[in-house]
Write a protein that holds these residues in place. Structure first.
Motif, PDB file in Angstrom:
ATOM      1  N   THR A 104       5.130 -19.886  34.722  1.00 58.76           N
ATOM      2  CA  THR A 104       5.058 -21.145  33.964  1.00 58.76           C
ATOM      3  C   THR A 104       4.141 -20.924  32.763  1.00 58.76           C
ATOM      4  N   TYR A 105       4.778 -20.832  31.588  1.00 62.85           N
ATOM      5  CA  TYR A 105       4.020 -20.568  30.368  1.00 62.85           C
ATOM      6  C   TYR A 105       4.230 -21.642  29.303  1.00 62.85           C
ATOM      7  N   VAL A 106       5.108 -22.601  29.553  1.00 61.97           N
ATOM      8  CA  VAL A 106       5.312 -23.726  28.633  1.00 61.97           C
ATOM      9  C   VAL A 106       5.053 -25.020  29.405  1.00 61.97           C
ATOM     10  N   PHE A 107       4.438 -25.997  28.735  1.00 64.22           N
ATOM     11  CA  PHE A 107       4.018 -27.204  29.450  1.00 64.22           C
ATOM     12  C   PHE A 107       4.290 -28.482  28.654  1.00 64.22           C
ATOM     13  N   ALA A 108       4.967 -28.386  27.513  1.00 60.95           N
ATOM     14  CA  ALA A 108       5.179 -29.578  26.692  1.00 60.95           C
ATOM     15  C   ALA A 108       6.046 -30.604  27.410  1.00 60.95           C
ATOM     16  N   GLU A 109       7.071 -30.143  28.134  1.00 61.41           N
ATOM     17  CA  GLU A 109       7.941 -31.087  28.850  1.00 61.41           C
ATOM     18  C   GLU A 109       7.185 -31.836  29.941  1.00 61.41           C
ATOM     19  N   LEU A 110       6.334 -31.129  30.658  1.00 61.07           N
ATOM     20  CA  LEU A 110       5.522 -31.789  31.686  1.00 61.07           C
ATOM     21  C   LEU A 110       4.499 -32.719  31.035  1.00 61.07           C
ATOM     22  N   LEU A 111       3.940 -32.275  29.928  1.00 64.00           N
ATOM     23  CA  LEU A 111       2.933 -33.079  29.251  1.00 64.00           C
ATOM     24  C   LEU A 111       3.519 -34.369  28.679  1.00 64.00           C
ATOM     25  N   GLY A 112       4.809 -34.377  28.390  1.00 65.54           N
ATOM     26  CA  GLY A 112       5.410 -35.564  27.806  1.00 65.54           C
ATOM     27  C   GLY A 112       5.838 -36.629  28.795  1.00 65.54           C
ATOM     28  N   THR A 113       5.691 -36.386  30.091  1.00 65.14           N
ATOM     29  CA  THR A 113       6.094 -37.390  31.075  1.00 65.14           C
ATOM     30  C   THR A 113       5.108 -38.566  31.072  1.00 65.14           C
ATOM     31  N   THR A 114       5.611 -39.694  31.519  1.00 63.88           N
ATOM     32  CA  THR A 114       4.798 -40.919  31.498  1.00 63.88           C
ATOM     33  C   THR A 114       3.608 -40.838  32.444  1.00 63.88           C
ATOM     34  N   THR A 115       3.832 -40.263  33.609  1.00 59.28           N
ATOM     35  CA  THR A 115       2.748 -40.203  34.612  1.00 59.28           C
ATOM     36  C   THR A 115       1.614 -39.291  34.147  1.00 59.28           C
ATOM     37  N   ILE A 116       1.943 -38.202  33.490  1.00 61.42           N
ATOM     38  CA  ILE A 116       0.889 -37.308  32.999  1.00 61.42           C
ATOM     39  C   ILE A 116       0.102 -37.999  31.878  1.00 61.42           C
TER      40      ILE A 116
END
Length: 314
Positions: free
Chosen positions: A43-55
């Motif tokens: 796991t080297y990219v995190f923009a998609e996870l960072l864009g979620t509402t809960t995060i």
């Protein structure tokens, strides 16, 4: 999208599914998702996870302070570096896996922005102790297909020669206007280049048309000159002689030569001359006779052979 980025995005999908599930309601649960995502292999990219509402909800003022820091930690993993982590206070402690991953991601950013990439600059930026630790980290990045590089410990100074870097770092939100400005300037330069090329194409075509028209005029002039020369050298200025030379009277050298000989050039002409030559008389003793040889004129060898017999008939 290259294969390394596709694999990293695929490895992040389980954590995105957890963050968007109905169970992701407590800040503690969301912070655990962030910890596990930044510790997991590939796991080297995190923009998609960072864009979620809960995060993003971790940044709410209602979220306890100890959990708000996890949002900042995930942002550093997405587009920050090891130095950013060191300079930001009150961040969660990193595990060994998290520390290794953040150093690997920081190596990607440094390889793309720092030239030359010396051992000492990397050791300082990544908080490493020895050159051996740096070489082990670079080797790990090479085998993980994060970079293509070659170690040069014997050079002065020792350097890491990076030839390619995987596109795994995300762009921070504040950099988007700057990126738009750069792309706009690049588009303007491309437009200017295209305009220049089109103008050059028009110029080349125009010059080619002018050369073609000039060549046509020249060919027409040459053809007209040839026709005039042929008209001037027509039949009216005398024919050619036996040896190809043209005389003013229309007679060649051979014709002039035959007339100066006086007699015919063959046996038949000589016989005709002998039949009615007017030089023989039958008036008795005083008759006069002249015999002319049939070979009078030119012989085959080109010599004149004439024979005259003058006397009285006996």
């Amino acid at each position: 999208m290259d294969q390394t980025h596709a694999r990293a995005l695929e490895a992040l999908q389980p954590f995105i599914a957890l963050a968007t599930s109905n169970s992701a309601t407590s800040p503690r649960f969301i912070s655990n998702i962030i910890t596990n995502a930044t510790s997991a292999p590939n796991t080297y990219v995190f923009a998609e996870l960072l864009g979620t509402t809960t995060i993003q909800a971790l940044g709410s003022p209602d979220t306890p302070v100890e959990y708000q820091a996890y949002l900042k930690l995930l942002e550093i993993f997405a587009w920050g570096t090891w130095q950013d982590y060191q300079e930001t206070p009150n961040l969660p402690e990193l595990s060994a896996d998290q520390a290794l991953k953040l150093r690997l991601l920081s190596l990607l950013s440094l390889a793309a922005t720092t030239k030359p990439l010396t051992y000492q600059s990397l050791i300082n930026a990544l908080s490493l102790s020895t050159a051996a630790e740096l070489e082990a980290l670079v080797t790990t990045a090479i085998y993980a297909n994060l970079i293509s590089a070659r170690l040069s410990p014997a050079s002065n100074p020792p350097t890491v020669n990076v030839t390619s870097v995987a596109s795994l770092r995300d762009a921070p939100p504040h950099s988007l206007p700057w990126m738009v400005t750069i792309l706009t300037e690049w588009e303007s330069r491309c437009g200017q280049v295209i305009t220049g090329l089109e103008a050059e194409i028009v110029r080349v075509k125009t010059n080619a048309q002018k050369r073609h028209a000039k060549d046509q005029v020249y060919q027409e002039q040459v053809a007209g000159a040839v026709q005039r020369r042929q008209a001037q050298a027509g039949p009216g200025d005398g024919g050619s002689g036996a040896d190809g030379r043209v005389g003013k009277s229309g007679m060649g050298r051979g014709a002039v030569r035959s007339t100066t000989m006086g007699l015919g050039r063959n046996k038949r002409e000589a016989d005709d001359f002998d039949e009615d030559d007017g030089f023989e008389s039958d008036n008795g003793d005083n008759a006069f006779r002249m015999d002319i040889d049939e070979g009078a004129g030119l012989s085959r060898a080109g010599n004149r052979q004439t024979k005259r017999v003058v006397g009285r008939r006996t």
